[in-house]
Design an enzyme around this catalytic site. Structure first.
Site, PDB file in Angstrom:
ATOM      1  N   ARG A 102      -2.383  47.873-102.725  1.00  0.00           N
ATOM      2  CA  ARG A 102      -1.463  48.774-103.432  1.00  0.00           C
ATOM      3  C   ARG A 102      -1.653  50.151-102.816  1.00  0.00           C
ATOM      4  NH1 ARG A 102      -0.165  49.647-109.760  1.00  0.00           N
ATOM      5  NH2 ARG A 102       1.036  47.803-109.235  1.00  0.00           N
ATOM      6  N   HIS A 129       8.127  46.568-104.626  1.00  0.00           N
ATOM      7  CA  HIS A 129       7.151  45.937-105.521  1.00  0.00           C
ATOM      8  C   HIS A 129       7.512  44.448-105.618  1.00  0.00           C
ATOM      9  CE1 HIS A 129       4.010  45.638-108.306  1.00  0.00           C
ATOM     10  NE2 HIS A 129       4.435  46.385-109.305  1.00  0.00           N
ATOM     11  N   GLN A 132       6.048  42.106-108.508  1.00  0.00           N
ATOM     12  CA  GLN A 132       6.635  42.374-109.817  1.00  0.00           C
ATOM     13  C   GLN A 132       8.007  41.728-109.941  1.00  0.00           C
ATOM     14  OE1 GLN A 132       5.338  44.226-112.578  1.00  0.00           O
ATOM     15  NE2 GLN A 132       7.087  43.224-113.538  1.00  0.00           N
ATOM     16  N   ASP A 220      12.702  51.586-115.192  1.00  0.00           N
ATOM     17  CA  ASP A 220      11.354  51.932-114.728  1.00  0.00           C
ATOM     18  C   ASP A 220      11.184  53.438-114.939  1.00  0.00           C
ATOM     19  OD1 ASP A 220       8.858  51.862-113.487  1.00  0.00           O
ATOM     20  OD2 ASP A 220       9.665  51.878-111.450  1.00  0.00           O
ATOM     21  N   CYS A 260       8.879  46.926-115.894  1.00  0.00           N
ATOM     22  CA  CYS A 260       7.663  46.446-115.232  1.00  0.00           C
ATOM     23  C   CYS A 260       6.404  46.968-115.898  1.00  0.00           C
ATOM     24  CB  CYS A 260       7.687  46.813-113.755  1.00  0.00           C
ATOM     25  SG  CYS A 260       7.617  48.599-113.448  1.00  0.00           S
ATOM     26  N   ARG A 288       3.162  38.256-114.637  1.00  0.00           N
ATOM     27  CA  ARG A 288       2.397  38.902-113.573  1.00  0.00           C
ATOM     28  C   ARG A 288       1.049  38.237-113.392  1.00  0.00           C
ATOM     29  NH1 ARG A 288       2.973  43.679-111.350  1.00  0.00           N
ATOM     30  NH2 ARG A 288       1.629  42.661-109.842  1.00  0.00           N
TER      31      ARG A 288
HETATM   32  N1  NVA Z   1       7.756  52.853-110.046  1.00  0.00           N
HETATM   33  C1  NVA Z   1       6.449  52.734-110.627  1.00  0.00           C
HETATM   34  C2  NVA Z   1       6.067  51.314-110.779  1.00  0.00           C
HETATM   35  C3  NVA Z   1       4.729  51.063-111.415  1.00  0.00           C
HETATM   36  C4  NVA Z   1       4.386  49.615-111.530  1.00  0.00           C
HETATM   37  C5  NVA Z   1       5.449  53.480-109.745  1.00  0.00           C
HETATM   38  O1  NVA Z   1       5.544  53.333-108.512  1.00  0.00           O
HETATM   39  O2  NVA Z   1       4.613  54.211-110.259  1.00  0.00           O
HETATM   40  N1   CP Z   2       3.802  46.588-113.333  1.00  0.00           N
HETATM   41  C1   CP Z   2       2.666  46.896-112.678  1.00  0.00           C
HETATM   42  O1   CP Z   2       2.568  46.743-111.450  1.00  0.00           O
HETATM   43  O2   CP Z   2       1.669  47.353-113.468  1.00  0.00           O
HETATM   44  P1   CP Z   2       0.312  48.049-112.997  1.00  0.00           P
HETATM   45  O3   CP Z   2       0.670  49.356-112.369  1.00  0.00           O
HETATM   46  O4   CP Z   2      -0.472  48.198-114.266  1.00  0.00           O
HETATM   47  O5   CP Z   2      -0.372  47.129-112.016  1.00  0.00           O
END
Ligand code: NVA
Ligand code: CP
Length: 398
Positions: A102, A129, A132, A220, A260, A288
């Site tokens: 990540r 993502h 997800q 989101d 998500c 997930r």
């Molecule tokens: N768009 C959000 C998704 C988190 C799972 C982020 O990138 O922070």
């Molecule tokens: N939806 C998701 O990826 O959650 P986290 O950021 O908690 O991993």
């Protein structure tokens, strides 16, 4: 070697194959059927951003597959001190059997795959993502039975979630309508991809327009990880891009809502909607548990599935002993279903229980896209049940 870097790299059929296998692994987990396909394998997990769901679900998932995880954060590792990703990739490949990362730039994930020699899974970048969205599609299919022809709507930022939903939704035959303010549109690469789908894709700055007759409405956060300094500017730009009851009234009466998570309640979604009857966010989070992703950790996929015995072969072998009746709906397009049925039957036989394959009746599901063995919620579908130690192919009730 199979990587999962972005959904743009997969065909629609490959996405559906992952969902089929995810259904199978979920079923096995729920019914206590072990699937240690990655016995003794190690998954390295790199987190350069925070996580709750991805962190926990990957670690639980790799354990369910018989493997284990090693977690590296930016802080406390040399990654955070600037060790080049190429070197990290080469070194980690000598220790672990797969890497989940990540991070911020998609180029970092692509470089890890290029310079490493183990499968790489994208656990979120600014660009996409994919894990997800596989879970999102899996969840929609559990409720609706199939994805083709449904309308998916996304309200919000042209960022990782919107990008992956556009690609994943269009590839599996959905129509996709997205609403975002000027200046927050998806990148050119995604818009060019979507342009190939003609009127199945719509980009608008009107949330009401995007939500019209939608089967599923997804949103989101307005401010993603790494954009914290822009928070004020974004709050102004996204005012009005909230999934509330008024917006949901534009969608189909049985429309569902996904997020998500984590959610910023009162910004992109109201409490009434996310806690309301249309919300399937908690089922989405459950999915997930990385049933979709588990498939990508092994270099050759999950061998148990790929070597799954075909139910018709099993019937031929066991006909004397068990006198089973043939499985209906044979043919190439039902290969997946037959293999799943065969696997459960094999599991039953190995455990020394009698195996009975019961003939499926009417309402044969559309080939190739029905979640077998998980029955669709509220719909008739074929499913495998294990009852009193017997493996049964039966008709799931309404
Ligand atoms: N768009 C959000 C998704 C988190 C799972 C982020 O990138 O922070
Ligand atoms: N939806 C998701 O990826 O959650 P986290 O950021 O908690 O991993």
């Amino acid at each position: 070697m199979k990587h999962l870097l972005k959904l743009l790299d997969l065909t629609g059929q490959e996405i559906l194959d992952i969902l089929n296998l995810a259904d199978q692994l979920k079923y096995e987990t729920k019914h206590g059927i072990p699937h240690p396909h990655l016995q003794g394998k190690c998954l390295g997990m790199i987190f350069e951003k925070s996580s709750t769901r991805t962190r926990v679900s990957f670690e639980v998932g790799i354990n369910q597959l018989g493997g284990y995880a090693v977690v590296l954060g930016a802080e406390g590792s040399q990654i955070g001190r600037g060790e080049p990703v190429q070197d990290t990739a080469r070194v980690l490949s000598r220790y672990v059997d797969g890497i989940m990362i990540r991070t911020f730039g998609q180029d970092e994930v692509e470089a890890l795959a290029q310079y490493g020699s183990v499968p790489v899974i994208n656990g979120l970048t600014d660009f996409c993502h994919p894990c997800q969205v596989l879970a999102d599609l899996m969840t929609i299919r559990e409720y609706k039975g199939s994805l083709e022809g449904l309308k998916l709507c996304f309200i919000g930022d042209g960022n990782n979630m919107m990008n992956s939903l556009i690609v994943g939704g269009l590839k599996v035959g959905m129509s996709v309508s997205v609403a975002c303010p000027q200046g927050y549109r998806p990148p050119q690469e995604i818009l060019e991809f979507a342009a190939g789908y003609g009127d199945k894709f719509e980009l608008t700055d009107s949330p009401m327009q995007a939500a019209k007759d939608a089967d599923v409405v997804i949103t989101d956060v307005w401010t993603s990880m790494g954009q914290e300094e822009e928070r004020q500017k974004r709050e102004a730009a996204f005012a009005g891009y909230c999934v509330d009851e008024q917006l949901m009234a534009q969608a189909k009466p049985d429309a569902m809502v996904q997020h998500c998570l984590p959610a910023h309640r009162g910004e992109e979604v109201t409490d009434a909607v996310i806690d309301g009857p249309k919300s399937i966010c908690w089922d989405e989070a459950e999915n997930r548990n990385d049933w979709p992703e588990q498939r990508d950790i092994g270099t050759a996929g999950v061998p148990g599935f790929e070597r799954g015995i075909d139910a018709e072969e099993l019937l031929a072998e066991t006909v004397e002993e068990h006198q089973p009746r043939p499985v209906r709906g044979g043919g190439k397009e039902f290969e997946h279903q037959r293999q799943v049925i065969g696997q459960y039957a094999l599991h039953g036989l190995k455990s020394g229980v009698p195996v009975q394959l019961v003939q499926a009746r009417q309402s044969t599901p559309k080939p190739g896209i029905v979640p077998i063995p998980m029955p669709c919620k509220g719909q008739a579908a074929l499913a495998v049940h294990i009852e009193n130690g017997d493996v049964l192919l039966a008709q799931a009730g309404k």
